[in-house]
Design a protein around this motif. Structure first.
Motif, short mmCIF file in Angstrom:
data_model
loop_
_atom_site.label_atom_id
_atom_site.label_comp_id
_atom_site.label_asym_id
_atom_site.label_seq_id
_atom_site.Cartn_x
_atom_site.Cartn_y
_atom_site.Cartn_z
N SER A 168 -3.14 9.98 -3.53
CA SER A 168 -1.98 9.11 -2.63
C SER A 168 -2.72 8.85 -1.37
O SER A 168 -2.55 7.76 -0.87
CB SER A 168 -0.79 9.70 -2.76
OG SER A 168 -0.38 10.01 -3.98
N ALA A 169 -3.10 9.76 -0.73
CA ALA A 169 -3.66 9.49 0.90
C ALA A 169 -4.75 8.76 0.73
O ALA A 169 -4.88 7.82 1.58
CB ALA A 169 -3.86 10.97 1.56
N TRP A 223 1.90 9.05 -5.95
CA TRP A 223 2.40 10.58 -5.77
C TRP A 223 3.34 11.07 -6.70
O TRP A 223 3.45 12.05 -7.26
CB TRP A 223 2.98 10.59 -4.07
CG TRP A 223 2.69 11.97 -3.89
CD1 TRP A 223 1.68 12.54 -3.14
CD2 TRP A 223 4.05 12.76 -3.78
NE1 TRP A 223 2.43 13.95 -2.55
CE2 TRP A 223 3.67 14.00 -2.90
CE3 TRP A 223 5.31 12.76 -4.04
CZ2 TRP A 223 4.50 15.09 -2.89
CZ3 TRP A 223 6.19 13.73 -3.80
CH2 TRP A 223 5.76 15.13 -3.19
N ILE A 224 4.40 10.16 -6.92
CA ILE A 224 5.69 10.75 -7.61
C ILE A 224 5.19 10.80 -8.83
O ILE A 224 5.68 11.92 -9.89
CB ILE A 224 6.87 9.71 -7.71
CG1 ILE A 224 7.60 9.70 -6.37
CG2 ILE A 224 7.86 9.96 -8.62
CD1 ILE A 224 8.37 8.50 -6.02
N GLY A 278 0.74 -1.31 0.02
CA GLY A 278 -0.14 0.13 -0.06
C GLY A 278 0.76 1.18 0.10
O GLY A 278 0.51 2.05 -0.96
N PRO A 279 1.55 1.38 1.00
CA PRO A 279 2.44 2.65 1.04
C PRO A 279 3.56 2.67 -0.22
O PRO A 279 3.85 3.92 -0.91
CB PRO A 279 3.35 2.49 2.30
CG PRO A 279 2.80 1.49 3.10
CD PRO A 279 2.05 0.62 2.00
N VAL A 280 3.87 1.68 -0.86
CA VAL A 280 4.71 1.69 -1.99
C VAL A 280 4.08 2.34 -2.97
O VAL A 280 4.38 3.18 -3.77
CB VAL A 280 5.43 0.43 -2.32
CG1 VAL A 280 6.22 0.65 -3.71
CG2 VAL A 280 6.16 -0.14 -1.14
N SER A 331 1.45 3.89 -3.00
CA SER A 331 1.04 5.50 -2.63
C SER A 331 2.06 6.22 -3.16
O SER A 331 2.03 7.22 -3.54
CB SER A 331 0.58 5.54 -1.31
OG SER A 331 -0.58 4.69 -0.85
N CYS A 332 3.48 5.93 -2.71
CA CYS A 332 4.32 6.71 -2.97
C CYS A 332 4.54 6.79 -4.45
O CYS A 332 4.76 8.09 -5.12
CB CYS A 332 5.60 6.08 -2.66
SG CYS A 332 5.99 6.19 -0.74
N LEU A 333 4.51 5.81 -5.31
CA LEU A 333 4.74 5.86 -6.85
C LEU A 333 3.65 6.67 -7.36
O LEU A 333 3.81 7.19 -8.49
CB LEU A 333 4.57 4.17 -7.34
CG LEU A 333 5.73 3.52 -7.11
CD1 LEU A 333 5.58 2.02 -7.23
CD2 LEU A 333 7.08 4.10 -7.43
N LEU A 359 2.38 14.04 -9.29
CA LEU A 359 3.24 15.41 -8.84
C LEU A 359 3.31 16.49 -9.71
O LEU A 359 2.81 17.52 -9.81
CB LEU A 359 4.41 15.32 -8.20
CG LEU A 359 4.85 16.51 -7.08
CD1 LEU A 359 3.83 16.97 -6.19
CD2 LEU A 359 6.31 16.33 -6.91
N ALA A 380 -3.60 5.33 0.17
CA ALA A 380 -3.07 4.75 1.24
C ALA A 380 -4.12 4.36 2.36
O ALA A 380 -3.74 3.19 3.09
CB ALA A 380 -1.99 5.76 1.84
N THR A 407 -1.49 14.60 -3.51
CA THR A 407 -1.44 14.40 -2.25
C THR A 407 -2.71 13.55 -1.77
O THR A 407 -2.65 12.52 -1.12
CB THR A 407 -1.07 15.43 -1.37
OG1 THR A 407 0.16 16.11 -1.68
CG2 THR A 407 -1.16 15.26 -0.13
#
Lengths: 462, 151
Positions: B101-102, B85-86, B77-79, B81-83, B89, B105, B98
């Motif tokens: 992604s949130a 977001w990147i 999940g966090p991975v 979400s990070c991808l 962006l 997450a 944000t």
């Protein structure tokens, strides 16, 4: 002592420091740092390095003293915060709070949770204050001693510090040495010190300024802690019952706190994971000195006060080698060294004379931060109990987005979050192999300075 | 299956350390510069020592309790979400990246839709106010937003 009393610069320096901290904004920042540190320390699985990393980008926008005071407040606030979960839930918020758990949790189970929290708060306060006093007294001595160190001596001290960390970090010496060397290699890309030539950029212009420290910290400790907690059964561990909070009655462990403070101060000066070492050593000492050693493990007040005092004393003492020798003794101090570099403060033996406002202002902030920690600790025991019970599923998205935004700000571009994610995944890989990321961070920060001193020493004799 | 994963983790770390050491050793400037210690001395020394330590890295005993399929799914999940977001962006801007992604997450973390929307809204608003208004740091608005305003 005669040198201290005869040295007028100490008194004028303290006066300059007190003048420098006459600012409401500064006190609000110190209060915020202490509160945030205590909050982070309460949250299991999320340590002070991550909280410092989250606020690290603020260093770019704040003035030196407020910025560093904010980060410092997080550090020693978290030392107390870790004790809260140790006492209330039997879960150490961080490694330094494990020894607190031995006596604190049995006390809470016996219906003395608030008394235990109050004792831990007072012990932390005692340790912090005595350690700050030690720093004031020690400053002239350390400054004069440090003048005898040339580049070769500084390089040797840094190398010894890294080796000491390697042999005392969890995971064993071979793993820790690998982490240290990996940290040194990660610090290589970018501009070479002394020569100023680009190296190891592999054709990527984004690496011309090297790996970004904020991204490394946020990745290793923010996203890394988060992923590690999700990979384990973290959610289940937080759903423990907590003891009710009866009123405070007892202060019988003051002598133990004094002994712990001295022990913590001495161990805080050397680089070997001092907080953990000091707290365990203090617990063992109190058990040895106690007239009723059979009470230890069942809620002995001396066994709670001693480790808590030593823990906080070690935290405060670790500022002395950082500020006066430029030598960080743990990863948090390494991050602070990075922050000092960013704000243009050069740590070293001449810091009290060259920047007295900053140096003595920071010491005054540390002292007042301890006073604020005492007030917050005594007043917020109920609040910490509530926060520690929040479901982890609500907290980790906040942590994640803070890490990503912070790394973007730190690198001022998309390379920051990319590095942050990479280091988060690397942190998981390291932890899966029994390696601690702490030596890596320490080596990353020390590496360029070690290389500079080594080259200077070699060039002087070549 | 878990022993296979442990083996993968162990070999991945050793391979990473060997690659880092080799890169430092092979891609550095010369050791000597005009007969004096040069900018390549320290990288080659660090690289060589890292290669040696990577070879001597001890193996960790596999922990049967850790790294199950369910825990890997939780960590995904966090991975993701990070991808997300990147990726979002620069085209979409900080605020949409944000928020989305949130939301991802929270949903992958087990939050209900109500909880997820509440956390996303509060988080996005608090961060935006803190960065833009308090710290006066301009967050990226996104290429699509700029184009839309231009139109």
């Amino acid at each position: 002592m005669d040198a201290f009393l005869a040295d007028p610069s100490v008194f004028s320096g303290v006066w300059a420091g007190m003048a420098a901290v006459c600012s409401l904004k500064l006190w609000l920042l110190v209060l915020s740092g202490v509160f945030l540190g205590m909050t982070v320390g309460v949250l299991p699985g999320f340590g002070p390095p991550a909280a410092m990393a989250l606020l690290f980008p603020l260093v770019y926008v704040l003035e030196p003293l407020p910025g560093i005071s904010l980060l410092s407040g997080i550090f020693y606030g978290a030392k107390y915060g870790g004790a809260v979960t140790s006492i209330l839930m039997g879960i150490p918020g961080e490694a330094d709070a494990v020894a607190t758990l031995f006596e604190g949790h049995p006390l809470a189970l016996g219906g003395k949770a608030r008394q235990a929290l109050a004792a831990a708060t007072l012990a932390s306060f005692t340790g912090g204050m005595l350690s700050s006093l030690g720093m004031v007294l020690l400053a002239p001595v350390l400054s004069r001693a440090a003048l005898f160190f040339g580049p070769a001596g500084r390089a040797a001290v840094m190398a010894c510090a890294l080796l000491l960390v390697a042999f005392t970090s969890p995971g064993g010496a071979r793993r820790s040495l690998c982490m240290i060397l990996l940290g040194l290699v990660l610090a290589l890309p970018g501009m070479a010190p002394v020569y100023g030539t680009a190296r190891l950029t592999f054709g990527f212009w984004q690496l011309s300024e090297g790996v970004e420290l904020t991204s490394l910290l946020l990745g290793m400790f923010g996203i890394g802690d988060l992923l590690a907690a999700l990979l384990s059964d973290h959610e289940k561990k937080t759903e423990h019952a907590f003891a009710p909070v009866p009123p405070l009655k007892r202060l019988s462990a003051f002598a133990a706190a004094l002994r712990g403070s001295i022990l913590g101060f001495l161990t805080g000066l050397i680089p070997c994971g001092a907080g953990v070492t000091a707290s365990f050593a203090s617990h063992a000492l109190e058990k040895r000195l106690s007239r009723h050693p059979e009470q230890f493990g069942n809620g002995a007040w001396e066994g709670l006060a001693g480790p808590e005092a030593s823990n906080n004393a070690a935290a405060m003492a670790s500022f002395a080698p950082l500020l006066l020798l430029g030598l960080p003794t743990n990863p948090i101090m390494a991050a602070l060294l990075g922050a000092l570099t960013i704000v243009g403060v050069v740590p070293g033996p001449s810091l009290p004379e060259s920047q007295p406002d900053f140096y003595w202002g920071l010491i005054v902030c540390l002292v007042m931060g301890n006073v604020l920690l005492l007030a917050l600790g005594l007043g917020l025991a109920g609040f910490w109990a509530y926060l520690a019970r929040l479901p982890f599923r609500l907290l980790w998205p906040v942590i994640l987005l803070l890490c990503l935004t912070g790394s973007y700000v730190g690198a001022d571009g998309i390379s920051g979050p990319v590095q942050c994610l990479f280091f988060g995944l690397l942190s998981v890989l390291l932890r899966r192999n029994g390696c601690s990321p702490a030596p890596l961070v320490l080596a990353f920060v020390l590496g360029p300075k070690l290389e500079t001193h080594l080259l200077q020493a070699l060039l002087s004799v070549w | 299956m878990s022993s296979f994963r442990t083996s993968v983790f162990r070999h991945a770390l050793r391979a990473l350390l060997l690659a880092a050491g080799a890169a430092a050793l092979l891609d550095s400037p010369p050791v000597l510069s005009s007969g004096l210690p040069g900018p390549g001395l320290w990288p080659r020394l660090s690289g060589a020592l890292l290669l040696l330590c990577a070879v001597l890295l001890p193996s960790k005993e596999p922990d049967e309790r850790s790294c199950t399929s369910s825990s890997l799914r939780r960590a995904l999940g966090p991975v993701l979400s990070c991808l997300l977001w990147i990726v979002l962006l620069q085209p979409a801007g900080w605020l949409p990246a944000t928020f989305l992604s949130a939301l991802l997450a929270c949903r992958t973390g087990g939050c209900s839709m109500k909880e997820s929307l509440l956390v996303c809204l509060l988080l996005s608003a608090a961060l935006w106010l803190g960065m833009e208004k308090l710290l006066r740091y301009s967050l990226p608005q996104g290429t699509l937003f700029v184009l839309a305003c231009g139109v």
